[in-house]
Design an enzyme around this catalytic site. Structure first.
Site, PDB file in Angstrom:
ATOM      1  N   LYS A  79       0.860  -1.186   0.000  1.00 25.22           N
ATOM      2  CA  LYS A  79       0.000   0.000   0.000  1.00 25.22           C
ATOM      3  C   LYS A  79       0.897   1.237   0.000  1.00 25.22           C
ATOM      4  O   LYS A  79       1.913   1.275   0.708  1.00 25.22           O
ATOM      5  CB  LYS A  79      -0.892  -0.036   1.249  1.00 25.22           C
ATOM      6  CG  LYS A  79      -1.968   1.043   1.291  1.00 25.22           C
ATOM      7  CD  LYS A  79      -2.883   0.833   2.504  1.00 25.22           C
ATOM      8  CE  LYS A  79      -4.028   1.838   2.565  1.00 25.22           C
ATOM      9  NZ  LYS A  79      -4.914   1.606   3.718  1.00 25.22           N
TER      10      LYS A  79
ATOM     11  N   SER B 201      -9.855   1.417   2.567  1.00 23.09           N
ATOM     12  CA  SER B 201      -9.021   2.244   1.739  1.00 23.09           C
ATOM     13  C   SER B 201      -7.917   1.486   0.997  1.00 23.09           C
ATOM     14  O   SER B 201      -7.349   2.017   0.047  1.00 23.09           O
ATOM     15  CB  SER B 201      -8.379   3.329   2.597  1.00 23.09           C
ATOM     16  OG  SER B 201      -7.478   2.760   3.522  1.00 23.09           O
TER      17      SER B 201
ATOM     18  N   SER C  85      -9.990  -0.978   6.786  1.00 23.70           N
ATOM     19  CA  SER C  85      -9.405  -0.824   5.450  1.00 23.70           C
ATOM     20  C   SER C  85      -8.669  -2.026   4.890  1.00 23.70           C
ATOM     21  O   SER C  85      -8.268  -2.004   3.728  1.00 23.70           O
ATOM     22  CB  SER C  85      -8.468   0.365   5.425  1.00 23.70           C
ATOM     23  OG  SER C  85      -9.215   1.537   5.265  1.00 23.70           O
TER      24      SER C  85
END
Ligand code: GLN
Length: 480
Positions: free
Chosen positions: A78, A153, A177
């Protein structure tokens, strides 16, 4: 489950010389070339750097060395995890040009285990969102249905694994997330116990809630990756100086004799297909020898409200550093105050601004006790309620997400509708307890459903035993 080989089998075939790390990487890069244009999982693909890491793994194998448990396994990160000298943007314009001077601890641990980093994945700006539509660089699409969101997310990390662009990926989970995008993309996602995995080099959103964790094709890969990244790090003051339990022995334990809790006062709002899948999960666990026990967690209902005060409050403080002086692409202006305003005005997107304003308000003199202080009391009640429930049960089962993957734009005009995606995931962040989403059947439009398994702090071994049982029963088709 989706036809891609496990990271375990990839590492094994590379260690035994059956395959080269380079050929495994090339296969993943070919899939990226084929579908990345439509999926947009990545902010940055590190093809050259990955090729040289893969070649190095192959040279070490040729010398008779063992590069480690993730030998040659392609991994995506990420883009809020720091990588030395490599852009780390948080999918925000304000960090577009920033290159961190160090690697996150998890990145170092992955490299030491032999992993090959293939790229940095897209996210909702500063990890604020549930659909990856808040990225400053355009949304990620769900590889299973590109008209729908991958969740967020960490949508890019979930999509990268689901599309076979990487065998494993890392995300961060502040309010869901990792677990929600895992559910929407049909992969496994784990939020470990707070403090089990070092946050050093994870760009902070809400420091008391943030935790890094894996996305994988199956439960055993998640156990392996978590064992690699977990463990004490003196560089993170909230890292727990305790040996992280080994997870591999749990995978075949089964659930016989385990007490599994059903929360009778769980907030409503989950779609019928999700409710049916969770009911089927209870049935299959009971049939496998677990005892299903009803418990109540009254504070569960207030989790969402408390989170949307605590997380923005912490974010408003954490994001103060992006001022165009210490961090953040500067927008020049006539004086310092005007420069701060121009920099932050241009650099942050609307959701980030909303959170900063919410958080600043909740912390301001006169409102602190009424909002932030009260939210902290709810957090305490949440911990008490879970502790009481765990006197009677070993794990709890809930939906991970209230719905399957939803179409683009369906929640963007209504922030509250987006926040409701986090109803079932937030409590584990407030308590610091571990939780994971495991694919369990499909719902509307044939899209995957994730069942969430929750456990007390450092209860990962039991949590993985239950998740592995659900995975076996899903593979046998015992879901709805
Ligand atoms: N969807 C939640 C939010 O927008 C959770 C985000 C996260 O876990 N990073 O805050």
């Amino acid at each position: 489950m989706n036809g891609f080989p496990s990271a375990r089998s990839i590492a094994e075939s590379i260690r035994t010389g059956e395959r080269s790390a380079r050929s495994v990487l090339d296969e993943h890069l070919a899939r990226i070339n084929e579908r990345e244009n439509e999926v947009h999982a990545f902010n940055l693909v590190l093809a050259e750097q990955a090729a040289s890491s893969a070649d190095e793994i192959d040279r070490r194998i040729a010398r008779g060395e063992n590069p480690g448990p993730l030998a040659g396994v392609p991994v995506a990160l990420k883009d809020n995890l720091c990588t030395r000298g490599i852009p780390t943007t948080c999918s925000s314009k304000i960090l577009q040009d920033w290159k961190p001077p160090y690697d996150a601890t998890v990145v170092t641990r992955l490299a030491n285990a032999g992993a090959v980093i293939v790229g940095k994945t897209n996210l909702d700006e500063f990890a604020m969102g549930s659909s990856t539509e808040n990225s400053a660089f355009g949304p990620t699409r769900n590889p299973l249905d590109v008209t729908r969101v991958p969740g967020g997310s960490s949508g890019g990390s979930a999509a990268a694994v689901a599309a076979g662009f990487a065998s494993l990926s890392l995300g961060s989970d502040t309010g869901g997330s990792i677990r929600q995008p895992a559910a929407l993309c049909g992969v496994v996602g784990v939020k470990p116990t707070y403090g089990a995995v070092s946050r050093l080099g994870l760009i902070a959103f809400a420091s008391s809630l943030d935790q890094i964790g894996p996305f994988t094709h199956d439960v055993a890969d998640a156990a392996l990756m978590l064992e690699v990244i977990a463990g004490h790090d003196p560089g993170d003051s909230t890292s727990i100086p305790q040996h992280f339990p080994s997870l591999a022995p749990s995978l075949d334990r089964g659930v016989s004799g385990l007490r599994i809790g059903r929360i009778t006062d769980l907030p409503e709002g989950a779609d019928q297909d999700v409710v049916d899948a969770v009911d089927a999960a209870f049935d299959t666990l009971a049939a496998a020898g677990a005892e299903i026990i009803d418990v109540t967690i009254p504070a569960f209902t207030y989790g969402l409200t408390a989170y949307y005060l605590i997380a923005p409050a912490e974010a408003s403080s954490n994001l103060a550093r992006y001022d165009g002086v210490r961090f953040g692409s500067r927008v020049a202006a006539s004086d310092t105050n005007a420069m701060y305003m121009a920099t932050r005005g241009a650099g942050f997107g609307p959701e980030v601004k909303r959170r900063i304003m919410l958080g600043t308000y909740a912390l301001s003199a006169g409102y602190y006790d009424a909002y932030y202080g009260k939210a902290l009391k709810v957090r305490r009640l949440m911990a008490n309620d879970f502790a009481a429930a765990y006197e009677h049960v070993d794990v709890l089962i809930t939906p991970a997400s209230p719905s399957v993957a939803f179409p683009f734009g369906s929640k963007t005009e209504d922030p509250l509708a987006m926040y409701l995606c986090d109803t079932y995931t937030i409590p584990s962040n407030l308590t610091g307890h571990p939780a994971m989403s495991v694919p369990f059947g499909t719902g509307e439009h044939g899209l995957p459903i994730g069942v969430q398994v929750l456990a007390p702090a450092f209860g990962e071994p039991t949590m993985f035993a239950v998740a592995a049982e659900l995975e076996r029963s899903a593979a046998r088709g015992e879901h709805v």
